[in-house]
Design a protein around this motif. Structure first.
Motif, PDB file in Angstrom:
ATOM      1  N   LYS A  84       0.830  -1.207   0.000  1.00 41.75           N
ATOM      2  CA  LYS A  84       0.000   0.000   0.000  1.00 41.75           C
ATOM      3  C   LYS A  84       0.866   1.258   0.000  1.00 41.75           C
ATOM      4  O   LYS A  84       0.589   2.225  -0.730  1.00 41.75           O
ATOM      5  N   ASP A  85       1.911   1.250   0.795  1.00 43.71           N
ATOM      6  CA  ASP A  85       2.847   2.386   0.845  1.00 43.71           C
ATOM      7  C   ASP A  85       3.513   2.578  -0.513  1.00 43.71           C
ATOM      8  O   ASP A  85       3.684   3.712  -0.985  1.00 43.71           O
TER       9      ASP A  85
ATOM     10  N   ASN B  41       2.267   1.695  -3.496  1.00 43.50           N
ATOM     11  CA  ASN B  41       1.275   2.218  -4.435  1.00 43.50           C
ATOM     12  C   ASN B  41       1.003   3.706  -4.208  1.00 43.50           C
ATOM     13  O   ASN B  41       0.824   4.471  -5.162  1.00 43.50           O
ATOM     14  N   ASN B  42       0.981   4.120  -2.955  1.00 46.93           N
ATOM     15  CA  ASN B  42       0.753   5.538  -2.649  1.00 46.93           C
ATOM     16  C   ASN B  42       1.882   6.405  -3.195  1.00 46.93           C
ATOM     17  O   ASN B  42       1.641   7.501  -3.737  1.00 46.93           O
ATOM     18  N   ASN B  43       3.105   5.914  -3.067  1.00 43.14           N
ATOM     19  CA  ASN B  43       4.250   6.659  -3.599  1.00 43.14           C
ATOM     20  C   ASN B  43       4.219   6.727  -5.127  1.00 43.14           C
ATOM     21  O   ASN B  43       4.530   7.762  -5.713  1.00 43.14           O
TER      22      ASN B  43
ATOM     23  N   GLU C 228       1.583   6.681  -7.009  1.00 44.79           N
ATOM     24  CA  GLU C 228       0.543   7.640  -7.388  1.00 44.79           C
ATOM     25  C   GLU C 228       1.076   9.071  -7.332  1.00 44.79           C
ATOM     26  O   GLU C 228       0.785   9.892  -8.206  1.00 44.79           O
ATOM     27  N   GLN C 229       1.866   9.368  -6.316  1.00 49.88           N
ATOM     28  CA  GLN C 229       2.447  10.707  -6.207  1.00 49.88           C
ATOM     29  C   GLN C 229       3.453  10.971  -7.320  1.00 49.88           C
ATOM     30  O   GLN C 229       3.500  12.059  -7.894  1.00 49.88           O
TER      31      GLN C 229
ATOM     32  N   ARG D 145      11.375   6.131  -3.178  1.00 43.38           N
ATOM     33  CA  ARG D 145      10.265   6.840  -2.555  1.00 43.38           C
ATOM     34  C   ARG D 145      10.084   8.209  -3.203  1.00 43.38           C
ATOM     35  O   ARG D 145      11.046   8.810  -3.698  1.00 43.38           O
TER      36      ARG D 145
END
Length: 268
Positions: free
Chosen positions: A19-20, A22-24, A26-27, A116
């Protein structure tokens, strides 16, 4: 680095979990999605999917990833497209690539490690590629001279600075003089000129048959097209991105023309 099972590379993951990761991603995509072509985005998304077992780390072979785009995405990509995507991702700081080798010392598949998303305070996306800072020229001071002598020395120092700007010290030595001299009529700062040349270096990275003169010719022709389009009213938000697209389009057309010529020669 020795090749091995993906599990042995867990320590290289920069993410807490999937999840972490995927969030990165997306950014990253908010800033970089427009920098990739449609085919390159397909390659990037497939690499991201192959980086799920260990969040942000993949050691799959290029052939395996490319084959998956044909089987699962419906629109396959070529090996060269995948390599272009990797080159861009590395330049933007999205990806770090490690070479691995087998026990016998021969080269194995590369290891792809996603980075990241950087904190906004630490990095600016106004420019796509980091460039070295310009060095200031320190001129020696003179003393106990007449006003006339002082003025002559100042003029000589100014002449020297101009000569240095003309012979290549204005920009990095990696930038061909012919390209720099042409571009400086439109962009007079060294940083912009160097980044425009980096676009050429990235785009032609795998075109090993191209000489420096070939690259300079490509770079100048692409710049002429950019300037011409601007003069005809084309609005350009990002000069570097627009220039990148022009160079890429030119190389793609040359590739297609080469294929046609080879086919016609074969047919005859």
């Amino acid at each position: 680095m020795k090749a091995g099972n993906i599990e042995q590379f867990k320590h290289l993951s920069q993410f807490r979990d999937l999840k972490d990761f995927n969030n990165n991603i997306e950014q990253w995509m908010i800033d970089l999605k427009s920098k990739f072509t449609k085919s390159e985005l397909i390659a990037l998304k497939r690499l991201i999917r192959f980086s799920a077992k260990v969040a942000g780390v993949c050691n799959a072979k290029i052939a395996t990833i490319v084959s998956a785009t044909h089987e699962l995405d419906g629109v396959g990509i070529s090996r060269s497209t995948f390599k272009r995507m990797v080159t861009k991702a590395k330049a933007f700081g999205l990806l770090t690539v490690y070479e691995t080798e087998r026990k016998n010392g021969s080269q194995s598949s590369n290891l792809y490690v996603f980075n990241r998303y950087p904190v906004k305070e630490d990095v600016s996306f106004s420019q796509t590629i980091e460039l070295p800072k310009e060095k200031k020229l320190n001129c020696p001071q003179t003393s106990n001279l007449s006003k006339t002598s002082n003025q002559n020395n100042i003029n000589k120092r100014n002449d020297n600075v101009q000569k240095e700007n003309l012979d290549g010290s204005y920009t990095s030595k990696r930038v061909p003089v012919e390209f720099r001299d042409f571009v400086k009529y439109f962009f007079d700062d060294a940083k912009t000129i160097e980044e425009l040349w980096k676009v050429i270096q990235i785009q032609t990275y795998y075109y090993t048959y191209m000489s420096v003169d070939d690259k300079v010719s490509l770079a100048i022709d692409a710049m002429k097209q950019l300037i011409r389009n601007v003069k005809f009213g084309r609005k350009v938000r990002n000069v570097f991105g627009y220039y990148y697209a022009i160079v890429e389009g030119t190389l793609d057309r040359e590739y297609v023309n080469t294929l046609h010529e080879m086919y016609e020669e074969y047919a005859s």
